[in-house]
Design an enzyme around this catalytic site. Structure first.
Site, mmCIF file in Angstrom:
data_model
loop_
_atom_site.group_PDB
_atom_site.id
_atom_site.type_symbol
_atom_site.label_atom_id
_atom_site.label_comp_id
_atom_site.label_asym_id
_atom_site.label_seq_id
_atom_site.Cartn_x
_atom_site.Cartn_y
_atom_site.Cartn_z
ATOM 1 N N ASP A 282 24.224 52.658 65.886
ATOM 2 C CA ASP A 282 25.111 53.088 64.385
ATOM 3 C C ASP A 282 25.432 51.987 64.116
ATOM 4 O O ASP A 282 26.595 51.054 64.832
ATOM 5 C CB ASP A 282 25.755 53.953 65.197
ATOM 6 C CG ASP A 282 26.448 55.225 64.138
ATOM 7 O OD1 ASP A 282 26.434 56.035 64.623
ATOM 8 O OD2 ASP A 282 26.985 55.131 63.153
ATOM 9 N N ASP B 202 27.685 53.862 58.821
ATOM 10 C CA ASP B 202 28.950 55.054 59.459
ATOM 11 C C ASP B 202 30.224 54.718 57.993
ATOM 12 O O ASP B 202 30.668 53.591 57.916
ATOM 13 C CB ASP B 202 29.392 54.914 60.372
ATOM 14 C CG ASP B 202 30.445 55.812 60.922
ATOM 15 O OD1 ASP B 202 30.732 57.126 61.364
ATOM 16 O OD2 ASP B 202 32.080 55.130 61.315
ATOM 17 N N GLU C 44 26.227 56.924 56.250
ATOM 18 C CA GLU C 44 26.047 57.994 55.602
ATOM 19 C C GLU C 44 27.094 58.310 54.969
ATOM 20 O O GLU C 44 28.267 57.784 54.534
ATOM 21 C CB GLU C 44 27.549 58.505 57.176
ATOM 22 C CG GLU C 44 28.418 59.867 56.971
ATOM 23 C CD GLU C 44 29.177 59.845 57.953
ATOM 24 O OE1 GLU C 44 29.908 58.868 58.506
ATOM 25 O OE2 GLU C 44 29.775 60.946 59.045
ATOM 26 N N HIS D 22 26.519 64.960 65.173
ATOM 27 C CA HIS D 22 27.449 65.153 66.438
ATOM 28 C C HIS D 22 28.859 65.216 65.983
ATOM 29 O O HIS D 22 30.059 65.412 65.901
ATOM 30 C CB HIS D 22 27.528 63.159 67.173
ATOM 31 C CG HIS D 22 28.070 62.693 66.256
ATOM 32 N ND1 HIS D 22 27.192 61.564 64.852
ATOM 33 C CD2 HIS D 22 28.820 61.767 65.256
ATOM 34 C CE1 HIS D 22 27.980 60.718 63.726
ATOM 35 N NE2 HIS D 22 29.320 60.961 64.314
ATOM 36 N N ASP D 23 28.845 65.311 64.224
ATOM 37 C CA ASP D 23 30.066 65.771 63.716
ATOM 38 C C ASP D 23 30.001 67.378 63.548
ATOM 39 O O ASP D 23 31.285 67.704 62.951
ATOM 40 C CB ASP D 23 30.491 64.665 62.625
ATOM 41 C CG ASP D 23 30.938 63.466 62.921
ATOM 42 O OD1 ASP D 23 30.317 62.820 61.622
ATOM 43 O OD2 ASP D 23 31.264 63.213 63.940
HETATM 44 O O1 TEU Z 1 32.035 59.812 60.323
HETATM 45 C C1 TEU Z 1 33.047 59.980 59.188
HETATM 46 C C2 TEU Z 1 33.494 61.379 58.304
HETATM 47 O O2 TEU Z 1 34.379 60.792 57.229
HETATM 48 C C3 TEU Z 1 32.945 62.597 58.202
HETATM 49 O O3 TEU Z 1 31.925 62.755 59.005
HETATM 50 C C4 TEU Z 1 34.638 63.391 59.424
HETATM 51 O O4 TEU Z 1 35.250 63.334 58.293
HETATM 52 C C5 TEU Z 1 35.174 63.322 60.627
HETATM 53 O O5 TEU Z 1 33.601 63.265 61.445
HETATM 54 C C6 TEU Z 1 36.134 64.076 60.578
HETATM 55 O O6 TEU Z 1 35.378 65.582 61.229
HETATM 56 C C7 TEU Z 1 32.130 58.857 61.165
HETATM 57 C C8 TEU Z 1 30.984 59.156 61.971
HETATM 58 O O7 TEU Z 1 30.103 59.889 62.553
HETATM 59 C C9 TEU Z 1 32.047 60.076 62.556
HETATM 60 O O8 TEU Z 1 31.443 60.722 64.204
HETATM 61 C C10 TEU Z 1 33.653 59.485 63.203
HETATM 62 O O9 TEU Z 1 34.875 60.083 63.709
HETATM 63 C C11 TEU Z 1 33.788 58.718 61.530
HETATM 64 O O10 TEU Z 1 32.877 58.163 61.012
HETATM 65 C C12 TEU Z 1 35.125 57.233 62.383
HETATM 66 O O11 TEU Z 1 34.059 56.774 62.700
#
Ligand code: TEU
Ligand code: CA
Length: 556
Positions: free
Chosen positions: A98, A200, A257, A330-331
């Site tokens: 990542d 990311d 992403e 994972h989000d």
């Molecule tokens: O997530 C970026 C992001 O902006 C969205 O996924 C969302 O806004 C965030 O998950 C809040 O709900 C990436 C990663 O996938 C995430 O796990 C990290 O928290 C984020 O970047 C910061 O690195």
């Protein structure tokens, strides 16, 4: 479309902390992942994306990196990482790390040096501004709530920018030294044999400068970051430079992403000479999300809403490039709990959802546990939750006037922890994830949803995913499944998801995304039934009977 080595592959996302714990400390680790490579190979996985395992204080579960050249001891050693790459290679599998370079951790030496000397070389690695009359340079809201400006430790007269957690200071990409350090690290990892990266929050690296306020959109007097991102221009210079100096020379696979991309940018992002190999389809992920917060967003998408999202992306991308298709990560909440309402959750509807997204044009990503139909967690209370984003959204709901019960119930449906509970290997202690105490509670439904039971059941969700990956790899059909054109079929029919994949062969995907059975007119003679999520199928010359939640793929 020019063929690429990764086009016909199947990808899988591992959240290492929750995948498999080999040493009983309750935290998943690299030796645990290595021990499961044969399981992944048997599932049909070729590419494995690991969420971050670099040295980190885990303020944002590893998306806050304190040393880009190290493995955090919680997950193992650099030797473990090198062994994973080697063991994957033996199985014709590829490992992605990542790439988290919009920000680093406040415990990274760069930030420590910036705090020691804000006007020195490392001060310009970040966005550090003077505090003028106690104000902040702009009113942007962090993704995790509150202002994006924090006093610089040791310098009350200065403040630094963090669009995520305050322990995630944004790196200043306008500074060529930052870019140089990032590219050096990317090449260092690719030279170690990585297949590539998931990238990311990459849209965030380009800010609209100079800093200014945007319209206030909540009672907190702040403004969502999206307003600024809509105006930011010139990200292509950074992304093109990065691709030229790192990814392309290694023929690496990269998947961005990318939220908020502008429609005219698609080819720049994932076209033949795109910055990335691919990017994720987030249309259905963001659908129904309210600017006011999770509490005000739709907890489920109905079949027509889901269909409109996936179809719009397929039509938008067309043959420009290869999108990467997901139902969760994972989000996000578990896909089967977000795209199927609770009363309709069953093996048939889970397999239907699997087939619908898997047969789309693009690279399918499976998120750990999705292949066995893992569902959202039933959290007892907000105390059960670890995720900083959920805790913030809970506060947002309370600030909006919701009571504690209702606020918790609403945000729990979206909590990132739904996808972060330990992988369910068995129906035994801690779902076979750890001999120790798991860092996050195991979903008690592991008694009925686990790998061990499903591996020996030909009708299980897991067995169906294996049929999907096998069809994608079959000599006879792979060309059509990978490159065939996506053409909607009976798009207007409610709760029917129908589409062709037209290439060397002509395949018809039909999904009866409802409980009620239905008859569907066929566009031609059926040569072969390639997939069926149910035991039986009633076919006659020009009509097919689809039972509750029946999914089929037919060669026409
Ligand atoms: O997530 C970026 C992001 O902006 C969205 O996924 C969302 O806004 C965030 O998950 C809040 O709900 C990436 C990663 O996938 C995430 O796990 C990290 O928290 C984020 O970047 C910061 O690195
Ligand atoms: Ca461990």
């Amino acid at each position: 479309m020019k063929k690429q080595w990764w086009h016909d592959k199947v990808a899988y996302q591992i959240y290492p902390k929750s995948f498999y714990d080999s040493n009983g400390d309750g935290i998943g680790d690299l030796p645990g992942i290595i021990s499961k490579l044969d399981y992944l190979k048997d599932l049909g996985v070729d590419i494995v994306w690991l969420s971050p395992i670099y040295k980190s204080p885990l303020a944002d579960e590893g998306y806050d990196i304190a040393d880009y050249y190290s493995i955090d001891p919680r997950f193992g050693t650099m030797e473990d990482m090198e062994r994973l790459i080697e063991e994957a290679k033996k199985r014709d599998m590829y490992i992605l790390m990542d790439l988290v370079v919009n920000h680093c951790s406040d415990e990274h030496e760069w930030f420590q040096k910036a705090c020691q000397d804000p006007d020195g070389e490392y001060g310009n690695f970040f966005y550090i501004e003077d505090r003028k009359d106690g104000g902040t340079p702009c009113n942007w809201r962090s993704y995790f709530g509150g202002p994006v400006w924090e006093p610089l430790p040791g310098h009350p007269d200065k403040q630094y920018l963090h669009v995520f957690h305050k322990k995630q200071p944004d790196l200043n990409w306008e500074n060529p030294r930052v870019r140089e350090e990032v590219y050096k690290n990317i090449n260092w990892w690719l030279d170690k044999g990585l297949g590539g990266f998931r990238i990311d929050a990459i849209i965030n690296i380009k800010k609209k400068l100079p800093f200014r306020d945007y319209p206030v959109d909540r009672a907190d007097g702040l403004s969502g970051i999206d307003h600024m991102l809509a105006e930011a221009e010139g990200i292509g210079e950074f992304l093109g430079e990065m691709a030229e100096k790192t990814f392309r020379p290694h023929n690496a696979f990269t998947v961005g992403e990318v939220f908020n991309e502008k429609p005219e940018e698609i080819a720049d992002f994932i076209g033949e000479n795109g910055y990335f190999s691919s990017m994720f389809d987030f249309a259905e992920t963001v659908y129904g999300k309210s600017d006011r917060g999770w509490y005000d967003s739709s907890a489920y998408l109905n079949p027509e809403e889901y269909k409109s999202c996936i179809f719009s992306t397929q039509k938008k991308i067309g043959d420009t490039g290869m999108i990467s298709n997901i139902i969760e990560n994972h989000d996000e909440p578990r896909g089967v709990s977000h795209y199927i309402c609770p009363e309709d959750l069953c093996d048939a509807s889970k397999k239907l959802l699997a087939g619908v997204y898997f047969m789309l044009k693009g690279l399918p990503f499976i998120y750990q546990g999705q292949e066995i139909g893992m569902e959202n967690m039933k959290f007892n209370s907000i105390e059960d939750v670890d995720d900083v984003s959920t805790l913030d959204e809970y506060q947002v709901a309370l600030n909006a006037g919701l009571g504690e019960e209702e606020a918790f119930r609403r945000v729990a449906a979206f909590s990132r922890d739904n996808a972060r509970t330990p992988m369910q290997w068995t129906d035994g202690k801690n779902a076979g994830f750890t001999e120790g105490t798991p860092w996050l509670r195991v979903n008690p439904n592991c008694s009925r949803i686990n790998v061990k039971d499903q591996e020996k059941n030909a009708g299980s969700v897991l067995s169906f995913y294996k049929k999907l990956t096998a069809l994608r790899k079959s000599e006879e059909y792979k060309e059509t499944v990978v490159y065939g054109e996506f053409v909607p079929y009976l798009e207007q029919e409610k709760n029917l998801i129908g589409y062709f994949r037209e290439g060397e062969k002509k395949l018809l995907v039909l999904a009866n995304f409802q409980k009620a059975p239905r008859e569907v007119e066929l566009p031609g003679i059926v040569k072969k039934v390639l997939l069926n999520n149910l035991e039986d199928l009633t076919l006659n010359d020009n009509r097919i009977h689809l039972d509750s939640w029946q999914f089929v793929t037919l060669e026409i």
